[in-house]
Design an enzyme around this catalytic site. Structure first.
Site, short mmCIF file in Angstrom:
data_model
loop_
_atom_site.label_atom_id
_atom_site.label_comp_id
_atom_site.label_asym_id
_atom_site.label_seq_id
_atom_site.Cartn_x
_atom_site.Cartn_y
_atom_site.Cartn_z
N SER A 1 -6.79 -7.48 2.79
CA SER A 1 -6.44 -6.77 1.58
C SER A 1 -5.07 -5.97 1.83
CB SER A 1 -7.30 -5.73 0.95
OG SER A 1 -6.84 -5.09 -0.03
N ASP B 1 14.94 -2.40 1.97
CA ASP B 1 16.36 -2.69 1.38
C ASP B 1 17.21 -2.69 2.81
OD1 ASP B 1 18.88 -2.62 0.20
OD2 ASP B 1 18.43 -0.77 -1.05
N ASP C 1 -9.45 -0.60 8.30
CA ASP C 1 -8.40 0.44 9.03
C ASP C 1 -9.26 1.62 9.32
OD1 ASP C 1 -6.57 2.32 9.76
OD2 ASP C 1 -5.07 1.44 8.68
N HIS D 1 0.72 -10.34 16.80
CA HIS D 1 -0.61 -9.84 16.43
C HIS D 1 -0.91 -8.68 17.47
CE1 HIS D 1 -2.43 -11.67 13.00
NE2 HIS D 1 -1.84 -12.96 13.23
N ARG E 1 -11.53 -1.01 -6.87
CA ARG E 1 -10.80 -2.38 -7.35
C ARG E 1 -11.22 -3.56 -6.33
NH1 ARG E 1 -6.05 -1.86 -10.71
NH2 ARG E 1 -4.84 -2.59 -9.10
#
Length: 451
Positions: free
Chosen positions: A387, A397, A294, A155, A263
């Protein structure tokens, strides 16, 4: 059952700077713990043909060269006040190998429960901090041939955007796509101390402890209650329905220059109202919705997009339960928007200056200096929402295909909530929420019935 087969210390592939790295006020108030996340990968011919452990070790070793602070260790600062400093000593990170008799499909919808947590390495936070690595990783092989990568990133070292930046660049090394990162991290954390002096004064009242239940002097009784987790899906249609409901209260005549509710604002308002209803609060009960915002783009000029560190400020929307439930979804959304609107360059600079001037920053951490729980309680009657909906979550990947699931570990407390975008890009959200067991059935009913 998960069996740990081996543990490896992964060192940077090349010599890195040996320095004591400055940590700013935003870093100093973060818990000395790791953010747990889990990635699942299905069986593939490519995965079967490679030595996954060697690939992870080699690529992680290379990634630790540009991201060399993650190979260091924290130490208590000589200035005291529970502050820490980072010694970039190249001691490396921990990578565990594990095996499980389970199959990937046994984890169902990947609800972040104890079975998921067993796939993420854990730390004993009573360990001296100069022995705690900044990154811990666990590769688990399943009976079906699939694997998971459980990860914890300190953190203190990274918020969500920074952690994802590291993982994204690590995967590029694993795929052999570049000799170095396409987007190297911006490591100078002193940039946050370069803010101009302001006449604006920070109001420390915004950092007060959240409300407690009426009739209870502290939160100890609520902390002791057993909690459970739910992993719920909101379709794009359901989210738009909530947003449209919130925007029905949007006064276009008075707010011609404003935009409709987002939203996030509509869904967060819905969850806030449902938790208050499910908990059976009396009308006078004060309740807070807390979430991190942020501030990278709030600064002038904005922080570099590759800024590596913490750039989050706590935001709080408050109301009493009676108002929250008797008024509309739009009014709750408005409370959230007003809270976000208070995050400006001026408030961020004043906030950081205030933290720098505190004699001790330890009260903001949920564990004390010996790893024991303490600090503010964001559960009943409150809610904390994180969020991930604006983050570039997917596409990790390592050379054997993209993940089939990415989600949080079992890191919840009463009221802790994650909003996670659907992986297939269909506009849906997954909602991971922890609540006291006695309140979860009523919350689930409200969550869908009140849309």
């Amino acid at each position: 059952m998960v069996n740990i087969r081996a543990a490896h210390v992964v060192l940077p592939a090349e010599p890195t700077p040996n320095e004591i790295m400055y940590l700013n006020a935003c870093d100093q108030i973060k818990d000395i713990t790791h953010t747990p996340t889990i990635y699942f990968y299905k069986h593939s011919a490519t995965l079967e043909s490679v030595d996954a452990t060697s690939r992870l070790k080699d690529s992680l070793s290379k990634a630790l060269v540009p991201f060399y602070p993650l190979a260091g260790r924290l130490n208590w600062s000589e200035e005291g006040g529970s502050r820490v400093e980072l010694h970039c000593n190249g001691k490396g990170v921990l990578l565990f190998e594990a095996e499980s008799d389970a199959k990937v499909e046994d984890f169902g919808d990947f609800t972040p429960n104890a079975e998921i947590q067993a796939l993420i390495p854990s730390m004993d936070y009573t360990t001296p901090i100069d022995q705690i690595p900044m990154v811990i990783v666990q590769l688990t092989r399943f009976k079906c041939g699939g694997v998971s990568i459980g990860m914890g990133i300190s953190h203190v070292m990274a918020d969500g955007p920074s952690a994802l930046h590291f993982v994204n660049e690590w995967t590029k090394f694993a795929r052999g796509e570049a000799a170095g990162p396409n987007v190297p991290p911006f490591l100078d954390r002193k940039i946050l101390d370069a803010g101009k002096p302001l006449d604006f004064k920070f109001d420390p009242a915004v950092l007060r402890p959240p409300p407690t239940l009426i009739g209870q002097e502290d939160s100890m009784e609520q902390r002791k209650k057993p909690i459970t987790v739910a992993f719920l899906n909101l379709s794009r249609l359901q989210i738009e329905k909530l947003r449209n409901r919130a925007n029905m209260d949007f006064d276009a005549e008075k707010n011609r220059s404003s935009r409709g509710y987002s939203r996030f604002e509509a869904v967060a308002a819905h969850i806030w109202r449902c938790t208050s209803k499910a908990r059976g609060h009396v009308s006078e009960q004060q309740t807070s919705l807390l979430f991190p915002a942020d501030f990278r783009n709030k600064m002038n000029p904005p922080l570099p997009r590759n800024y590596f560190g913490n750039a989050l400020i706590r935001v709080e929307a408050t109301d009493n339960s009676g108002n929250l439930l008797s008024n509309s979804l739009g009014m709750a959304s408005k409370k959230i928007r007003e809270a976000v609107g208070k995050v400006t360059e001026e408030t961020v600079i004043a906030y950081l200056d205030f933290l720098k001037g505190l004699p001790d920053v330890g009260r903001f951490r949920s564990l004390d200096n010996n790893g024991r729980p303490k600090g503010d309680f964001y559960g009943n009657p409150n809610l904390a929402i994180i969020s991930w909906t604006a983050l570039p979550l997917y596409g990790a990947d390592f050379g054997w295909g993209k993940e089939i699931h990415l989600g949080p570990g079992m890191m919840g407390f009463d009221g802790k909530t994650f909003l996670i975008p659907g992986q297939n890009g269909d506009g849906s959200f997954n909602v991971a929420i922890w609540l006291q067991e006695e309140h979860m059935p009523a919350f689930k009913k409200c969550f869908y019935d009140d849309i």
